[in-house]
Design an enzyme around this catalytic site. Structure first.
Site, PDB file in Angstrom:
ATOM      1  N   CYS A 165       0.836  -1.208   0.000  1.00 45.12           N
ATOM      2  CA  CYS A 165       0.000   0.000   0.000  1.00 45.12           C
ATOM      3  C   CYS A 165       0.867   1.253   0.000  1.00 45.12           C
ATOM      4  O   CYS A 165       1.501   1.573   1.017  1.00 45.12           O
ATOM      5  CB  CYS A 165      -0.916  -0.017   1.229  1.00 45.12           C
ATOM      6  SG  CYS A 165      -1.935   1.460   1.353  1.00 45.12           S
ATOM      7  N   CYS A 169      -0.358   4.083   2.376  1.00 41.62           N
ATOM      8  CA  CYS A 169      -0.193   3.769   3.807  1.00 41.62           C
ATOM      9  C   CYS A 169       1.271   3.888   4.221  1.00 41.62           C
ATOM     10  O   CYS A 169       1.575   4.385   5.301  1.00 41.62           O
ATOM     11  CB  CYS A 169      -0.637   2.337   4.122  1.00 41.62           C
ATOM     12  SG  CYS A 169      -2.132   1.809   3.316  1.00 41.62           S
ATOM     13  N   ASP A 170       2.183   3.410   3.389  1.00 39.28           N
ATOM     14  CA  ASP A 170       3.577   3.251   3.824  1.00 39.28           C
ATOM     15  C   ASP A 170       4.584   4.147   3.105  1.00 39.28           C
ATOM     16  O   ASP A 170       5.751   4.198   3.514  1.00 39.28           O
ATOM     17  CB  ASP A 170       4.012   1.783   3.620  1.00 39.28           C
ATOM     18  CG  ASP A 170       3.173   0.825   4.449  1.00 39.28           C
ATOM     19  OD1 ASP A 170       2.685   1.261   5.509  1.00 39.28           O
ATOM     20  OD2 ASP A 170       3.002  -0.328   4.036  1.00 39.28           O
TER      21      ASP A 170
END
Ligand code: NAP
Length: 309
Positions: free
Chosen positions: A135, A138-139
């Site tokens: 992701c 997200c990261d």
């Protein structure tokens, strides 16, 4: 007992909840994480009508959630571990880690979505969260100023490569063919981005490092040549698999585990429906998920009127 239990609060499930509430039915929506589904992990959704400038996936997800709340759908934030669907009373069993709870409904809508597929190469699990991610939004932040690679050639790979290029030093995309599957607009944006390099006809053979990923070994599928690269992060975007852990017994699915429905979203089990990415279909996008959620009530109203087909 509620009229309609919806498993999953992504765009499909939340749309179904609005339609069910507007038709006057009691609704429980089960969600194990944040409402909004996978769309919430998309940086910018550009192809959902009504947002000509695009909208952040997380914001769109929250709008869907607020919309469901405005129509007083009720939410249960517990993981669903089992669905029992034979007979007129359907059961939803949740487990929060310490105890199981059982809820009853007349109808089930499975809207559990899908999850990113693993690449299946050595050390992938070992480095998950230590350099391997599924992701970008997200990261990506953890890889500011670093060199990362992306594996895949679909919409998610190309769009997340563009997102990652905003913060990373470089983004190298490994694709197993010499042509992308992603939409043309994203392709053009990626080709024009000088932080993004495409490496064609190339698959990842293995991931290496100590505690943290540091090396990615690739192979050119045409020449057989192997190459070792240094990367701080490897983002894998090679498609999705359905979230099928809670499927009720006897549910008809295809060879990849996607739920087979008719065009009214009815499954082979009377009173059980499936909508969104978990369903066997050709296009998995927010707009098509919302479409499924808008259609499903037509057969549910018939089911409440007439019973099983
Ligand atoms: P996808 O469209 O299925 O693409 C998966 C990519 O990974 C393909 O390029 C595929 O290569 C590659 N791949 C698959 N298995 C591989 C393996 N073992 N090794 C190396 N490469 C592998 O999946 P996605 O990009 O995750 O998108 C999922 C769905 O969401 C799609 O329907 C997509 O259109 C939709 N989506 C749409 C948008 C948008 O409309 N803007 C944005 C995000 C997602 P091949 O090309 O060779 O098969």
């Amino acid at each position: 007992m509620v009229d309609v239990a919806i498993i999953g609060a992504g765009p499909a499930g939340l749309t179904a909840s609005v339609y069910a509430r507007r038709a006057g039915y009691s609704v429980l929506v089960f969600e194990m994480g944040m409402p909004g589904g996978q769309a919430s992990t998309t940086d910018l959704v550009e192809n959902f009508p009504g947002y000509p400038q695009g909208i952040a996936g997380a914001e769109l997800g929250m709008k869907f959630y607020e919309h469901a709340q405005a129509f007083e759908a009720e939410f249960v934030f517990e993981p669903v571990v089992r669905l029992e669907a034979q007979g007129d009373v359907k059961k939803v069993i949740t487990n929060n880690g310490t105890e199981e709870k059982e809820y009853e409904a007349k109808v089930l809508i499975i809207a559990t979505g899908a999850h990113p597929r693993k690449l299946g190469v050595p050390n992938e699990d070992k480095f998950r969260g230590h350099g391997v991610s599924y992701c970008g939004t997200c990261d990506g932040f953890f890889f500011r100023g670093k060199d990362v690679c992306v594996v895949g050639g679909g919409d998610v790979a190309v769009e997340d490569a563009i997102y990652l290029a905003n913060m990373c030093n470089s983004v190298t995309v490994f694709h197993r063919r010499d042509e992308l599957r992603a939409n043309k607009r994203s392709q053009e944006a990626a080709f024009a981005n000088d932080k993004i390099t495409f490496v064609w006809d190339t698959v990842v053979e293995r991931l290496d490092g100590d505690e943290q990923l540091s090396t990615v070994v690739t192979k050119n599928v045409k020449t057989g040549e192997e190459k070792e690269w240094h990367f701080d992060g490897c983002f894998i975007f090679v498609g999705y698999d359905p979230n099928k852990d809670a499927y009720p017994e006897g549910l008809k699915v295809d060879d990849r585990g996607y739920v087979i429905t008719d065009e009214r979203m009815a499954t082979n089990i009377p009173g059980v429906y499936a909508v969104g990415d978990v369903r066997q279909k050709i296009v998995r996008q927010v707009a098509t998920a919302v479409g499924d959620g808008g259609i499903v009530m037509t057969d549910i109203e018939r089911y409440f009127r007439e019973g099983a087909h």
